[in-house]
Motif scaffolding. Structure first.
Motif, PDB file in Angstrom:
ATOM      1  N   THR A  87     -67.527  56.795  -0.082  1.00  0.00           N
ATOM      2  CA  THR A  87     -68.954  57.112  -0.146  1.00  0.00           C
ATOM      3  C   THR A  87     -69.679  56.593   1.081  1.00  0.00           C
ATOM      4  N   HIS A  88     -69.364  55.366   1.494  1.00  0.00           N
ATOM      5  CA  HIS A  88     -69.971  54.808   2.701  1.00  0.00           C
ATOM      6  C   HIS A  88     -69.659  55.674   3.917  1.00  0.00           C
ATOM      7  N   ALA A  89     -68.414  56.117   4.021  1.00  0.00           N
ATOM      8  CA  ALA A  89     -68.017  56.922   5.177  1.00  0.00           C
ATOM      9  C   ALA A  89     -68.787  58.237   5.228  1.00  0.00           C
ATOM     10  N   ILE A  90     -69.001  58.860   4.071  1.00  0.00           N
ATOM     11  CA  ILE A  90     -69.703  60.140   4.031  1.00  0.00           C
ATOM     12  C   ILE A  90     -71.193  59.969   4.317  1.00  0.00           C
ATOM     13  N   ILE A  91     -71.795  58.951   3.736  1.00  0.00           N
ATOM     14  CA  ILE A  91     -73.243  58.776   3.843  1.00  0.00           C
ATOM     15  C   ILE A  91     -73.685  58.245   5.201  1.00  0.00           C
ATOM     16  N   ALA A  98     -64.908  47.238  18.232  1.00  0.00           N
ATOM     17  CA  ALA A  98     -63.517  46.953  17.862  1.00  0.00           C
ATOM     18  C   ALA A  98     -62.977  48.003  16.895  1.00  0.00           C
ATOM     19  N   LEU A  99     -63.789  48.425  15.955  1.00  0.00           N
ATOM     20  CA  LEU A  99     -63.327  49.394  14.966  1.00  0.00           C
ATOM     21  C   LEU A  99     -63.252  50.807  15.530  1.00  0.00           C
ATOM     22  N   VAL A 100     -64.219  51.185  16.346  1.00  0.00           N
ATOM     23  CA  VAL A 100     -64.192  52.518  16.961  1.00  0.00           C
ATOM     24  C   VAL A 100     -62.955  52.659  17.849  1.00  0.00           C
ATOM     25  N   GLN A 101     -62.549  51.587  18.492  1.00  0.00           N
ATOM     26  CA  GLN A 101     -61.360  51.629  19.348  1.00  0.00           C
ATOM     27  C   GLN A 101     -60.063  51.605  18.546  1.00  0.00           C
ATOM     28  N   SER A 102     -60.043  50.860  17.443  1.00  0.00           N
ATOM     29  CA  SER A 102     -58.775  50.635  16.733  1.00  0.00           C
ATOM     30  C   SER A 102     -58.475  51.668  15.654  1.00  0.00           C
ATOM     31  N   LEU A 103     -59.487  52.200  14.986  1.00  0.00           N
ATOM     32  CA  LEU A 103     -59.216  53.103  13.869  1.00  0.00           C
ATOM     33  C   LEU A 103     -58.465  54.374  14.272  1.00  0.00           C
ATOM     34  N   PRO A 104     -58.806  55.029  15.398  1.00  0.00           N
ATOM     35  CA  PRO A 104     -58.008  56.209  15.788  1.00  0.00           C
ATOM     36  C   PRO A 104     -56.545  55.861  16.065  1.00  0.00           C
ATOM     37  N   ILE A 105     -56.293  54.666  16.573  1.00  0.00           N
ATOM     38  CA  ILE A 105     -54.905  54.245  16.811  1.00  0.00           C
ATOM     39  C   ILE A 105     -54.184  54.057  15.488  1.00  0.00           C
ATOM     40  N   ILE A 106     -54.840  53.398  14.523  1.00  0.00           N
ATOM     41  CA  ILE A 106     -54.238  53.183  13.205  1.00  0.00           C
ATOM     42  C   ILE A 106     -53.985  54.515  12.510  1.00  0.00           C
ATOM     43  N   HIS A 107     -54.901  55.461  12.689  1.00  0.00           N
ATOM     44  CA  HIS A 107     -54.733  56.781  12.089  1.00  0.00           C
ATOM     45  C   HIS A 107     -53.449  57.442  12.581  1.00  0.00           C
ATOM     46  N   SER A 157     -62.027  52.550   5.000  1.00  0.00           N
ATOM     47  CA  SER A 157     -62.424  51.147   4.867  1.00  0.00           C
ATOM     48  C   SER A 157     -63.065  50.659   6.155  1.00  0.00           C
ATOM     49  N   GLY A 158     -62.513  51.087   7.284  1.00  0.00           N
ATOM     50  CA  GLY A 158     -63.073  50.695   8.578  1.00  0.00           C
ATOM     51  C   GLY A 158     -64.457  51.288   8.821  1.00  0.00           C
ATOM     52  N   ILE A 159     -64.663  52.545   8.410  1.00  0.00           N
ATOM     53  CA  ILE A 159     -65.999  53.146   8.539  1.00  0.00           C
ATOM     54  C   ILE A 159     -66.987  52.425   7.627  1.00  0.00           C
ATOM     55  N   ASN A 160     -66.537  52.029   6.445  1.00  0.00           N
ATOM     56  CA  ASN A 160     -67.364  51.219   5.556  1.00  0.00           C
ATOM     57  C   ASN A 160     -67.838  49.955   6.280  1.00  0.00           C
ATOM     58  N   TYR A 178     -60.646  46.432   5.066  1.00  0.00           N
ATOM     59  CA  TYR A 178     -61.701  46.133   6.038  1.00  0.00           C
ATOM     60  C   TYR A 178     -63.088  46.152   5.392  1.00  0.00           C
ATOM     61  N   ALA A 179     -63.143  45.907   4.077  1.00  0.00           N
ATOM     62  CA  ALA A 179     -64.391  46.043   3.330  1.00  0.00           C
ATOM     63  C   ALA A 179     -65.468  45.073   3.804  1.00  0.00           C
ATOM     64  N   GLY A 180     -65.108  43.837   4.139  1.00  0.00           N
ATOM     65  CA  GLY A 180     -66.072  42.876   4.654  1.00  0.00           C
ATOM     66  C   GLY A 180     -66.794  42.063   3.596  1.00  0.00           C
ATOM     67  N   SER A 181     -66.554  42.339   2.320  1.00  0.00           N
ATOM     68  CA  SER A 181     -67.260  41.627   1.255  1.00  0.00           C
ATOM     69  C   SER A 181     -67.050  40.128   1.327  1.00  0.00           C
ATOM     70  N   GLU A 182     -65.862  39.726   1.758  1.00  0.00           N
ATOM     71  CA  GLU A 182     -65.528  38.303   1.811  1.00  0.00           C
ATOM     72  C   GLU A 182     -66.430  37.510   2.743  1.00  0.00           C
ATOM     73  N   ALA A 183     -67.070  38.177   3.699  1.00  0.00           N
ATOM     74  CA  ALA A 183     -67.865  37.478   4.714  1.00  0.00           C
ATOM     75  C   ALA A 183     -69.346  37.456   4.397  1.00  0.00           C
ATOM     76  N   THR A 184     -69.723  37.898   3.197  1.00  0.00           N
ATOM     77  CA  THR A 184     -71.148  37.985   2.874  1.00  0.00           C
ATOM     78  C   THR A 184     -71.498  37.133   1.657  1.00  0.00           C
ATOM     79  N   PRO A 185     -72.716  36.605   1.615  1.00  0.00           N
ATOM     80  CA  PRO A 185     -73.212  35.911   0.428  1.00  0.00           C
ATOM     81  C   PRO A 185     -73.927  36.877  -0.510  1.00  0.00           C
ATOM     82  N   ILE A 186     -73.455  38.124  -0.539  1.00  0.00           N
ATOM     83  CA  ILE A 186     -74.094  39.186  -1.317  1.00  0.00           C
ATOM     84  C   ILE A 186     -73.166  39.605  -2.452  1.00  0.00           C
ATOM     85  N   LEU A 187     -73.723  39.768  -3.625  1.00  0.00           N
ATOM     86  CA  LEU A 187     -72.968  40.201  -4.788  1.00  0.00           C
ATOM     87  C   LEU A 187     -73.605  41.475  -5.338  1.00  0.00           C
ATOM     88  N   GLY A 188     -72.829  42.545  -5.372  1.00  0.00           N
ATOM     89  CA  GLY A 188     -73.287  43.788  -5.976  1.00  0.00           C
ATOM     90  C   GLY A 188     -72.613  43.967  -7.327  1.00  0.00           C
TER      91      GLY A 188
END
Length: 365
Positions: free
Chosen positions: A256-260, A198-207, A167-170, A119-129
């Motif tokens: 790291t994203h999830a913690i920060i 969508a993610l707040v609803q689905s991630l606890p179910i996936i967990h 990944s979902g929190i990211n 669920y990283a989302g990188s594929e949907a961005t024109p951003i390169l890190g």
């Protein structure tokens, strides 16, 4: 309504279940015949699966993708691409692999087709890190965006629950940053809210039930929306901190994203009351506060809360604060190094986020 500008990202998106079977016809539509497949060393089996689906009509497999897209790895991959005679790239996996595909495509002009399995989302961005000499930097260009994205829910079914949740929190972090962006607009705000919901609803179910197909589908949809948000507006403090910790200290990206995330949100909270009202409604908590909502969501998902668990040393907190405050991204609240240092100390220790960072805090100016 205030004035705004919105530019849509123009990737061809194929979303659903079993959509991987549309890969051969998509390549045919594009007039492509010899793709180079990209993966990490741990996910080479997924690249082999794609190779079998294409009846071995591929230029080869490069399985050297790693976190934070080091430029030296990109250089090796470009050499492999040229030696293979490929006419396109297919990246399958998470942000590491897709980031590598974006880096190669941007430098060579090769068509890039992305198949995300997280669920990283990188594929949907024109951003390169990219990371070079211990520093992670980003650039944005329409040429970086993959030309085609195939979202196949079935490919996410074997993603471990623990990796799925971080990944979902990211992904949520992308949308939260978009809501407070200087160049935000109503279209991105709607996508951000729907993606978070969508993610707040689905991630606890996936967990609890990683095999729940409906929850997996909703999470993948939410991740796409959140990625679209990140690709449409600017980034702020949250991403600057994560890029610092990843690029300079090699901390794992999603964790790291999830913690920060809750700490960065708490830092900015006094200056984004409108955004906080939106998030308060999306993140239910015992007291109706979004910061506590994030704290409780991370606890519910059993996500580790401390950076020290991933190798970040207490002695590196001051150095990380220094790096994060050099050329900071635009942020709704002024970035003050003593406060950032305290924020990082809390994240290192695994403390719950609190919106109490003031200039009068210990060590402040």
């Amino acid at each position: 309504m205030h004035n705004f500008q919105y530019q849509a990202n123009a990737a061809n998106v194929i979303f659903g279940s079993g959509t991987i079977h549309r890969l051969p016809s998509e390549l045919k539509r594009l007039g492509l015949h010899s793709p180079l497949l990209l993966s990490t060393s741990q996910q080479v089996s997924q690249a082999e699966h794609i190779k079998a689906a294409l009846k071995s009509q591929v230029a080869g497999i490069f399985a050297g993708a790693v976190m934070h897209t080091p430029v030296e790895v990109t250089g090796e991959a470009i050499k492999a691409a040229r030696a293979s005679g490929c006419d396109s790239l297919i990246s399958i996996g998470g942000g590491s692999t897709i980031g590598l595909g974006k880096a190669i495509s941007f430098r060579t002009g090769l068509y890039h087709l992305a198949i995300p399995t997280t669920y990283a989302g990188s594929e949907a961005t024109p951003i390169l890190g990219e990371t070079e000499h211990g520093r992670k930097t980003t650039r944005s260009d329409s040429k970086i965006l993959p030309g085609t994205i195939i979202y196949d829910v079935d490919l996410t079914m074997t993603l471990p629950a623990s990796m799925s949740t971080v990944s979902g929190i990211n992904a949520i972090a992308h949308a939260v940053d978009a809501l407070q962006a200087r160049n935000g607009n109503p279209i991105v705000s709607l996508m951000a809210q729907q993606g978070i919901k969508a993610l707040v609803q689905s991630l606890p179910i996936i967990h609890q039930d990683p095999s729940n197909h409906d929850a997996r589908s909703k999470a993948l949809y939410g991740a796409w929306l959140c990625g679209m948000c990140l690709g449409s507006v600017g980034m702020s403090l949250h991403h600057k901190l994560c890029h610092t910790l990843g690029g300079s200290f090699n901390l794992p990206h999603a964790e790291t994203h999830a913690i920060i995330l809750p700490h960065a949100l708490a830092y900015n909270a006094p200056e984004i009351t409108g955004v906080m009202a939106i998030l308060d409604a999306l993140l239910p908590s015992d007291d109706g506060d979004a910061i506590q909502g994030f704290n409780q969501l991370l606890e519910r998902l059993e996500i580790k809360r401390d950076l020290k668990s991933f190798g970040f040393q207490e002695g590196d907190i001051a150095k990380a604060a220094d790096i994060a405050c050099i050329n900071p991204y635009w942020n709704p609240r002024q970035v003050e190094k003593p406060l950032i240092q305290e924020l990082l100390r809390r994240a290192w220790a695994g403390e719950q986020a609190k919106a109490d960072l003031q200039t009068s805090c210990p060590g402040g100016p």
